[in-house]
Motif scaffolding. Structure first.
Motif, PDB file in Angstrom:
ATOM      1  N   LEU A  45      43.290-125.433 -41.811  1.00  0.00           N
ATOM      2  CA  LEU A  45      43.041-124.560 -40.665  1.00  0.00           C
ATOM      3  C   LEU A  45      43.907-123.304 -40.734  1.00  0.00           C
ATOM      4  CD1 LEU A  45      41.157-124.746 -38.260  1.00  0.00           C
ATOM      5  CD2 LEU A  45      42.983-125.852 -36.983  1.00  0.00           C
ATOM      6  N   ILE A  46      45.169-123.466 -41.097  1.00  0.00           N
ATOM      7  CA  ILE A  46      46.062-122.318 -41.254  1.00  0.00           C
ATOM      8  C   ILE A  46      45.537-121.398 -42.355  1.00  0.00           C
ATOM      9  CG2 ILE A  46      48.374-121.634 -42.033  1.00  0.00           C
ATOM     10  CD1 ILE A  46      49.374-124.263 -40.633  1.00  0.00           C
ATOM     11  N   PHE A  47      45.128-121.975 -43.464  1.00  0.00           N
ATOM     12  CA  PHE A  47      44.624-121.189 -44.584  1.00  0.00           C
ATOM     13  C   PHE A  47      43.367-120.407 -44.199  1.00  0.00           C
ATOM     14  CE2 PHE A  47      41.819-120.785 -48.275  1.00  0.00           C
ATOM     15  CZ  PHE A  47      42.622-120.022 -49.102  1.00  0.00           C
ATOM     16  N   GLY A  50      44.050-117.707 -41.677  1.00  0.00           N
ATOM     17  CA  GLY A  50      44.767-116.622 -42.353  1.00  0.00           C
ATOM     18  C   GLY A  50      43.836-115.752 -43.174  1.00  0.00           C
ATOM     19  N   GLN A  51      42.864-116.364 -43.839  1.00  0.00           N
ATOM     20  CA  GLN A  51      41.899-115.588 -44.627  1.00  0.00           C
ATOM     21  C   GLN A  51      41.006-114.744 -43.710  1.00  0.00           C
ATOM     22  OE1 GLN A  51      42.009-115.290 -48.030  1.00  0.00           O
ATOM     23  NE2 GLN A  51      43.867-116.488 -47.707  1.00  0.00           N
ATOM     24  N   LEU A  52      40.654-115.290 -42.549  1.00  0.00           N
ATOM     25  CA  LEU A  52      39.863-114.498 -41.594  1.00  0.00           C
ATOM     26  C   LEU A  52      40.637-113.289 -41.095  1.00  0.00           C
ATOM     27  CD1 LEU A  52      38.175-117.351 -39.502  1.00  0.00           C
ATOM     28  CD2 LEU A  52      37.095-115.854 -41.194  1.00  0.00           C
ATOM     29  N   PHE A  65      47.155-115.382 -47.299  1.00  0.00           N
ATOM     30  CA  PHE A  65      47.729-116.725 -47.435  1.00  0.00           C
ATOM     31  C   PHE A  65      49.218-116.694 -47.093  1.00  0.00           C
ATOM     32  CE2 PHE A  65      50.057-119.585 -50.307  1.00  0.00           C
ATOM     33  CZ  PHE A  65      49.572-120.807 -49.887  1.00  0.00           C
ATOM     34  N   TYR A  66      49.923-115.764 -47.701  1.00  0.00           N
ATOM     35  CA  TYR A  66      51.360-115.600 -47.467  1.00  0.00           C
ATOM     36  C   TYR A  66      51.648-115.379 -45.981  1.00  0.00           C
ATOM     37  CZ  TYR A  66      55.691-112.857 -47.192  1.00  0.00           C
ATOM     38  OH  TYR A  66      56.915-112.358 -46.830  1.00  0.00           O
ATOM     39  N   TRP A  67      50.941-114.445 -45.364  1.00  0.00           N
ATOM     40  CA  TRP A  67      51.167-114.125 -43.957  1.00  0.00           C
ATOM     41  C   TRP A  67      50.893-115.331 -43.066  1.00  0.00           C
ATOM     42  CZ3 TRP A  67      47.647-114.299 -39.969  1.00  0.00           C
ATOM     43  CH2 TRP A  67      48.135-113.861 -38.738  1.00  0.00           C
ATOM     44  N   ALA A  68      49.804-116.062 -43.343  1.00  0.00           N
ATOM     45  CA  ALA A  68      49.432-117.200 -42.504  1.00  0.00           C
ATOM     46  C   ALA A  68      50.518-118.273 -42.517  1.00  0.00           C
ATOM     47  CB  ALA A  68      48.102-117.778 -42.963  1.00  0.00           C
ATOM     48  N   PHE A  69      51.052-118.586 -43.680  1.00  0.00           N
ATOM     49  CA  PHE A  69      52.059-119.648 -43.747  1.00  0.00           C
ATOM     50  C   PHE A  69      53.419-119.192 -43.247  1.00  0.00           C
ATOM     51  CE2 PHE A  69      48.696-121.640 -45.992  1.00  0.00           C
ATOM     52  CZ  PHE A  69      48.821-122.973 -45.615  1.00  0.00           C
ATOM     53  N   ILE A  70      53.752-117.938 -43.431  1.00  0.00           N
ATOM     54  CA  ILE A  70      54.990-117.406 -42.852  1.00  0.00           C
ATOM     55  C   ILE A  70      54.884-117.424 -41.325  1.00  0.00           C
ATOM     56  CG2 ILE A  70      56.405-115.309 -42.605  1.00  0.00           C
ATOM     57  CD1 ILE A  70      56.734-116.824 -45.272  1.00  0.00           C
ATOM     58  N   THR A  71      53.713-117.121 -40.806  1.00  0.00           N
ATOM     59  CA  THR A  71      53.498-117.154 -39.363  1.00  0.00           C
ATOM     60  C   THR A  71      53.475-118.590 -38.847  1.00  0.00           C
ATOM     61  OG1 THR A  71      52.257-115.094 -39.455  1.00  0.00           O
ATOM     62  CG2 THR A  71      51.906-116.471 -37.514  1.00  0.00           C
ATOM     63  N   ALA A  72      52.766-119.470 -39.548  1.00  0.00           N
ATOM     64  CA  ALA A  72      52.620-120.860 -39.096  1.00  0.00           C
ATOM     65  C   ALA A  72      53.964-121.568 -39.003  1.00  0.00           C
ATOM     66  CB  ALA A  72      51.690-121.617 -40.030  1.00  0.00           C
ATOM     67  N   ILE A  94      47.515-119.690 -35.110  1.00  0.00           N
ATOM     68  CA  ILE A  94      48.135-120.108 -36.372  1.00  0.00           C
ATOM     69  C   ILE A  94      49.555-120.611 -36.118  1.00  0.00           C
ATOM     70  CG2 ILE A  94      49.014-119.264 -38.592  1.00  0.00           C
ATOM     71  CD1 ILE A  94      46.526-117.456 -38.725  1.00  0.00           C
ATOM     72  N   ALA A  95      50.307-119.901 -35.296  1.00  0.00           N
ATOM     73  CA  ALA A  95      51.676-120.316 -34.987  1.00  0.00           C
ATOM     74  C   ALA A  95      51.683-121.666 -34.253  1.00  0.00           C
ATOM     75  CB  ALA A  95      52.381-119.253 -34.161  1.00  0.00           C
ATOM     76  N   LEU A  96      50.777-121.858 -33.322  1.00  0.00           N
ATOM     77  CA  LEU A  96      50.709-123.134 -32.601  1.00  0.00           C
ATOM     78  C   LEU A  96      50.366-124.300 -33.527  1.00  0.00           C
ATOM     79  CD1 LEU A  96      48.960-122.021 -29.289  1.00  0.00           C
ATOM     80  CD2 LEU A  96      51.350-122.713 -29.592  1.00  0.00           C
ATOM     81  N   ILE A  97      49.451-124.075 -34.445  1.00  0.00           N
ATOM     82  CA  ILE A  97      49.099-125.112 -35.419  1.00  0.00           C
ATOM     83  C   ILE A  97      50.304-125.431 -36.299  1.00  0.00           C
ATOM     84  CG2 ILE A  97      47.631-125.661 -37.406  1.00  0.00           C
ATOM     85  CD1 ILE A  97      45.488-123.827 -36.019  1.00  0.00           C
ATOM     86  N   GLY A  98      51.028-124.406 -36.705  1.00  0.00           N
ATOM     87  CA  GLY A  98      52.227-124.617 -37.511  1.00  0.00           C
ATOM     88  C   GLY A  98      53.295-125.397 -36.765  1.00  0.00           C
ATOM     89  N   ILE A  99      53.447-125.129 -35.479  1.00  0.00           N
ATOM     90  CA  ILE A  99      54.410-125.874 -34.667  1.00  0.00           C
ATOM     91  C   ILE A  99      53.979-127.333 -34.552  1.00  0.00           C
ATOM     92  CG2 ILE A  99      55.326-126.131 -32.324  1.00  0.00           C
ATOM     93  CD1 ILE A  99      55.311-123.012 -32.216  1.00  0.00           C
ATOM     94  N   MET A 100      52.686-127.580 -34.399  1.00  0.00           N
ATOM     95  CA  MET A 100      52.194-128.965 -34.361  1.00  0.00           C
ATOM     96  C   MET A 100      52.456-129.667 -35.686  1.00  0.00           C
ATOM     97  SD  MET A 100      48.702-128.934 -32.106  1.00  0.00           S
ATOM     98  CE  MET A 100      47.893-127.573 -32.917  1.00  0.00           C
ATOM     99  N   PHE A 101      52.212-128.973 -36.783  1.00  0.00           N
ATOM    100  CA  PHE A 101      52.465-129.533 -38.119  1.00  0.00           C
ATOM    101  C   PHE A 101      53.931-129.934 -38.240  1.00  0.00           C
ATOM    102  CE2 PHE A 101      53.686-129.271 -42.541  1.00  0.00           C
ATOM    103  CZ  PHE A 101      52.637-129.886 -43.210  1.00  0.00           C
TER     104      PHE A 101
END
Length: 133
Positions: A45-47, A50-52, A65-72, A94-101
């Motif tokens: 989902l993050i990936f 991020g591509q969108l 890709f880089y931006w999405a994971f740095i944000t997540a 994206i940040a909320l999904i990363g926090i859940m992860f």
């Protein structure tokens, strides 16, 4: 009052430490194994999000890709940031999904440590700690 190491002589033995470590790692990796599909879903989902955002912002796929994971993972270097409103809204998700992860990983770690502690630390030690703290 006797120190903890006198209450339970083998409190700090290497066998106890190895058993604790083995039980912790076993419980941790079992937890990761069981929740792995959810973790993969979060990463995908993050990936994809991020591509969108990258398409909207006209970034390269790698930069997206880089931006999405740095944000997540809430690092946020600030070297890249979205300028369009839809991208900014997506970055919040994206940040909320990363926090859940991250929360899932932390929960698995705490559960594994608790299980290992309860299995390997003697009741006398726990009672001694409760009385003195």
């Amino acid at each position: 009052m006797k120190p903890v190491y006198q209450v339970v002589p083998d409190y700090q033995s290497s066998e106890t430490a190895m058993a604790f470590t083995y039980d912790f790692l076993t419980a941790f990796f079992l937890g990761i194994w069981l929740i792995f599909p959810l973790l993969v879903f979060f990463m995908l989902l993050i990936f994809v999000l991020g591509q969108l955002v990258g398409r909207v912002e006209q970034w390269t796929p790698f930069n997206s890709f880089y931006w999405a994971f740095i944000t997540a993972f809430t690092v946020g270097y600030g070297d890249m940031r979205p300028s369009k409103k839809s991208s900014k809204v997506t970055s919040i998700f994206i940040a909320l999904i990363g926090i859940m992860f991250t929360g899932v990983i932390v929960a698995i770690t705490v559960a594994a440590a608790t299980e290992s502690f309860n299995k390997n630390v003697k009741a006398e030690v726990v009672e001694h700690i409760k009385k003195n703290h």
